[in-house]
Design a protein around this motif. Sequence first.
Motif, PDB file in Angstrom:
ATOM      1  N   SER A   1       0.836  -1.196   0.000  1.00 54.55           N
ATOM      2  CA  SER A   1       0.000   0.000   0.000  1.00 54.55           C
ATOM      3  C   SER A   1       0.873   1.249   0.000  1.00 54.55           C
ATOM      4  N   VAL A   2       0.457   2.254  -0.761  1.00 56.38           N
ATOM      5  CA  VAL A   2       1.138   3.551  -0.714  1.00 56.38           C
ATOM      6  C   VAL A   2       0.152   4.682  -0.406  1.00 56.38           C
ATOM      7  N   ARG A   3      -1.122   4.330  -0.225  1.00 46.27           N
ATOM      8  CA  ARG A   3      -2.141   5.327   0.096  1.00 46.27           C
ATOM      9  C   ARG A   3      -2.720   5.018   1.475  1.00 46.27           C
ATOM     10  N   PRO A   4      -2.807   6.005   2.357  1.00 46.57           N
ATOM     11  CA  PRO A   4      -3.365   5.772   3.695  1.00 46.57           C
ATOM     12  C   PRO A   4      -4.773   5.191   3.622  1.00 46.57           C
ATOM     13  N   GLY A   5      -5.054   4.249   4.543  1.00 46.04           N
ATOM     14  CA  GLY A   5      -6.387   3.669   4.612  1.00 46.04           C
ATOM     15  C   GLY A   5      -6.675   2.580   3.600  1.00 46.04           C
ATOM     16  N   SER A   6      -5.656   2.120   2.891  1.00 41.56           N
ATOM     17  CA  SER A   6      -5.868   1.084   1.872  1.00 41.56           C
ATOM     18  C   SER A   6      -6.321  -0.235   2.497  1.00 41.56           C
ATOM     19  N   LEU A   7      -6.933  -1.054   1.661  1.00 39.99           N
ATOM     20  CA  LEU A   7      -7.316  -2.414   2.045  1.00 39.99           C
ATOM     21  C   LEU A   7      -6.449  -3.388   1.270  1.00 39.99           C
ATOM     22  N   SER A   8      -5.802  -4.302   1.979  1.00 41.37           N
ATOM     23  CA  SER A   8      -5.027  -5.361   1.341  1.00 41.37           C
ATOM     24  C   SER A   8      -5.918  -6.594   1.205  1.00 41.37           C
ATOM     25  N   ILE A   9      -6.052  -7.111  -0.018  1.00 34.18           N
ATOM     26  CA  ILE A   9      -6.854  -8.316  -0.262  1.00 34.18           C
ATOM     27  C   ILE A   9      -5.904  -9.487  -0.480  1.00 34.18           C
ATOM     28  N   ASP A  10      -5.859 -10.386   0.477  1.00 33.32           N
ATOM     29  CA  ASP A  10      -4.955 -11.532   0.473  1.00 33.32           C
ATOM     30  C   ASP A  10      -5.723 -12.763   0.000  1.00 33.32           C
ATOM     31  N   PHE A  11      -5.147 -13.492  -0.975  1.00 27.82           N
ATOM     32  CA  PHE A  11      -5.871 -14.584  -1.632  1.00 27.82           C
ATOM     33  C   PHE A  11      -5.518 -15.966  -1.100  1.00 27.82           C
ATOM     34  N   ARG A  12      -4.958 -16.035   0.096  1.00 24.59           N
ATOM     35  CA  ARG A  12      -4.502 -17.339   0.591  1.00 24.59           C
ATOM     36  C   ARG A  12      -5.646 -18.338   0.763  1.00 24.59           C
ATOM     37  N   ARG A  13      -6.883 -17.869   0.993  1.00 30.85           N
ATOM     38  CA  ARG A  13      -8.013 -18.791   1.160  1.00 30.85           C
ATOM     39  C   ARG A  13      -8.615 -19.204  -0.189  1.00 30.85           C
ATOM     40  N   MET A  14      -8.266 -18.500  -1.249  1.00 31.19           N
ATOM     41  CA  MET A  14      -8.732 -18.882  -2.584  1.00 31.19           C
ATOM     42  C   MET A  14      -7.647 -19.745  -3.223  1.00 31.19           C
ATOM     43  N   ASN A  15      -7.538 -20.964  -2.714  1.00 32.57           N
ATOM     44  CA  ASN A  15      -6.387 -21.819  -3.033  1.00 32.57           C
ATOM     45  C   ASN A  15      -6.799 -23.173  -3.604  1.00 32.57           C
ATOM     46  N   LYS A  16      -7.886 -23.188  -4.362  1.00 31.27           N
ATOM     47  CA  LYS A  16      -8.404 -24.456  -4.885  1.00 31.27           C
ATOM     48  C   LYS A  16      -8.027 -24.658  -6.352  1.00 31.27           C
ATOM     49  N   ILE A  17      -7.646 -25.903  -6.668  1.00 34.91           N
ATOM     50  CA  ILE A  17      -7.542 -26.335  -8.060  1.00 34.91           C
ATOM     51  C   ILE A  17      -8.930 -26.813  -8.453  1.00 34.91           C
ATOM     52  N   LEU A  18      -9.596 -26.090  -9.333  1.00 40.44           N
ATOM     53  CA  LEU A  18     -11.012 -26.330  -9.604  1.00 40.44           C
ATOM     54  C   LEU A  18     -11.241 -27.450 -10.605  1.00 40.44           C
ATOM     55  N   HIS A  19     -10.447 -27.497 -11.670  1.00 43.72           N
ATOM     56  CA  HIS A  19     -10.617 -28.528 -12.708  1.00 43.72           C
ATOM     57  C   HIS A  19      -9.268 -28.815 -13.360  1.00 43.72           C
ATOM     58  N   VAL A  20      -9.013 -30.089 -13.617  1.00 43.28           N
ATOM     59  CA  VAL A  20      -7.883 -30.497 -14.439  1.00 43.28           C
ATOM     60  C   VAL A  20      -8.452 -31.205 -15.664  1.00 43.28           C
ATOM     61  N   HIS A  21      -8.251 -30.618 -16.826  1.00 38.68           N
ATOM     62  CA  HIS A  21      -8.759 -31.195 -18.077  1.00 38.68           C
ATOM     63  C   HIS A  21      -7.586 -31.862 -18.804  1.00 38.68           C
ATOM     64  N   ASP A  22      -7.389 -33.152 -18.520  1.00 36.61           N
ATOM     65  CA  ASP A  22      -6.241 -33.870 -19.081  1.00 36.61           C
ATOM     66  C   ASP A  22      -6.221 -33.831 -20.600  1.00 36.61           C
ATOM     67  N   ASP A  23      -7.351 -34.144 -21.197  1.00 37.62           N
ATOM     68  CA  ASP A  23      -7.392 -34.259 -22.653  1.00 37.62           C
ATOM     69  C   ASP A  23      -7.235 -32.918 -23.342  1.00 37.62           C
ATOM     70  N   ASP A  24      -7.677 -31.863 -22.681  1.00 35.48           N
ATOM     71  CA  ASP A  24      -7.569 -30.526 -23.264  1.00 35.48           C
ATOM     72  C   ASP A  24      -6.283 -29.823 -22.891  1.00 35.48           C
ATOM     73  N   LEU A  25      -5.516 -30.431 -22.001  1.00 35.95           N
ATOM     74  CA  LEU A  25      -4.254 -29.857 -21.528  1.00 35.95           C
ATOM     75  C   LEU A  25      -4.449 -28.452 -20.966  1.00 35.95           C
ATOM     76  N   ASP A  26      -5.399 -28.345 -20.027  1.00 31.47           N
ATOM     77  CA  ASP A  26      -5.525 -27.098 -19.287  1.00 31.47           C
ATOM     78  C   ASP A  26      -6.002 -27.378 -17.872  1.00 31.47           C
ATOM     79  N   VAL A  27      -5.855 -26.377 -17.016  1.00 37.69           N
ATOM     80  CA  VAL A  27      -6.237 -26.487 -15.620  1.00 37.69           C
ATOM     81  C   VAL A  27      -6.885 -25.177 -15.204  1.00 37.69           C
ATOM     82  N   VAL A  28      -7.931 -25.258 -14.359  1.00 40.08           N
ATOM     83  CA  VAL A  28      -8.624 -24.074 -13.867  1.00 40.08           C
ATOM     84  C   VAL A  28      -8.363 -23.967 -12.375  1.00 40.08           C
ATOM     85  N   VAL A  29      -7.841 -22.812 -11.945  1.00 41.13           N
ATOM     86  CA  VAL A  29      -7.419 -22.657 -10.554  1.00 41.13           C
ATOM     87  C   VAL A  29      -7.840 -21.303 -10.018  1.00 41.13           C
TER      88      VAL A  29
END
Length: 505
Positions: A116-144
């Motif tokens: 933060s460089v502005r007084p009163g800022s809010l820091s949004i920490d993503f540590r709880r948004m830590n899920k691997i949602l889908h692994v598409h083997d055949d399509d060679l992609d992953v959604v996280v």
Amino acid sequence: MAASKQALATLLSSSAAPLWLLASPSYADATTTARALEEIRAIVGEHMSSSEEEIDSHSINPAATHHPPGAEQRPSAVVFPESTEQVSAIMKICHKYSVPVVPYSAGTSLEGHIYSVRPGSLSIDFRRMNKILHVHDDDLDVVVQAGVPYAEINATLAPKGLILGSDCAPSAQIGGMVATNASGINAVSYGAMKDNTISLTAVLADGTIIKTRQRPRKTSAGYNLTALLVGSEGTLAIVTEATLKVHVRPRVEKVIVAQFANTRDTTDTVADIFRTGIKPSALELLDDRMMMCINNAGMTSRRWLETPSLFIRVGGVSEKVLAEFTREIKNACNAHSCQAFIPARSAEEADELFAARKNAHYACLDYGYETFGPECRMWGTDVAVPLSRLSYVLEETRKDFDSSGIISCVLGHVGDGNFHTNIFFLPEQEDTVRQVTHRMVERGLANEGTCTGEHGVGNGKRGYLYTELGPSTIDAMRKLKLAWDPKRILNPDKIFKIDPLDKNF
């Protein structure tokens, strides 16, 4: 400071946004911020903190950045959402009350992006948004989700014979990697995050949720918002989910360490390897002092010559193909007076060698503390230049550091012309370090390079970006920023100036 009517009319009719046309942004005062935080707490419950310890952890990390916030710039609170919908609800409140927001991922960023460089800022920490949602083997992609460490994705993909293309600091998370267009060791083969990001889910400044595209590898449908957000450092939107390409691991791999008398021999060898048509999956330069740090830390079962070295990893579909690749690489190395050409003796030793490279930052810290004592600090930064200019820039940079009495070591993603310096110094040497680092970046720019190959701009390299791209390009970027974030609440003051009263670089 209010903009004049004439300036406002000019801004509205212009394709770009020169800084002088803007009024200073107006943010929430302490009372309004407190009201906003109460409304946010109703959404996240106990998953918000204003404790001194939590504020410190999101404001202070001397090992990671030398652009920390001042005491009056620290965030007022840290919030830990668990879904895109929660981020949207939080942003609607912040937008309503004009509360500045700083997205926070793993905290390994080096150029001040996450502070933060502005007084009163809010820091949004993503540590709880830590899920691997889908692994598409055949399509060679992953959604996280944004808070997933890339190492965890690779651990999930390994039994399937797959790998994520981009890699960087061992603890890095996907949100931060997207935000800075991270690269890493594998980028020479698989590309940076811009090459590996298919689609993003993101929250705009006013809480609007967007998805930049669907999952096909190719599309001609509309603006490429995915590419726009990759590397935007949280200044345009907050990335909450990503659909990423994954790659098939080579059936067989060989790891080689080649050691040389000087840096120019290493870069000339790299050019010759590329001319063979072989595409290594990793091609890293470690200078003599970096090899000394690795020896000092005992990170491998061998002791190495303390000379400029290439760590090379190459893959193939069969041992026969791999043997041919190895012969070609050895010929290229020998053509440039290679002093030692050492293939790994086993898969375990191959893993050990690149683990040493991945953890080189910690080997440097060990060396610094042992050599200079507990007051030692380390400054890490990067530039990238065309490969043909790399040896010259490296040699001149080394001369500059040596003549200034500063010890540094170099780690280079040499296949991309990108190198990092880890600089050891005591607190009283900080001004000297800032000066030689400045000259290093200017030298890179003077040789048709960029001020940052993969660390990003943050608030640490804004002035260099202005030099690199010129005022009209920065003004066009600023216009995009104002269109997406008219209140300028998303990671304010990063990449370029948004406030005519901002006198810092």
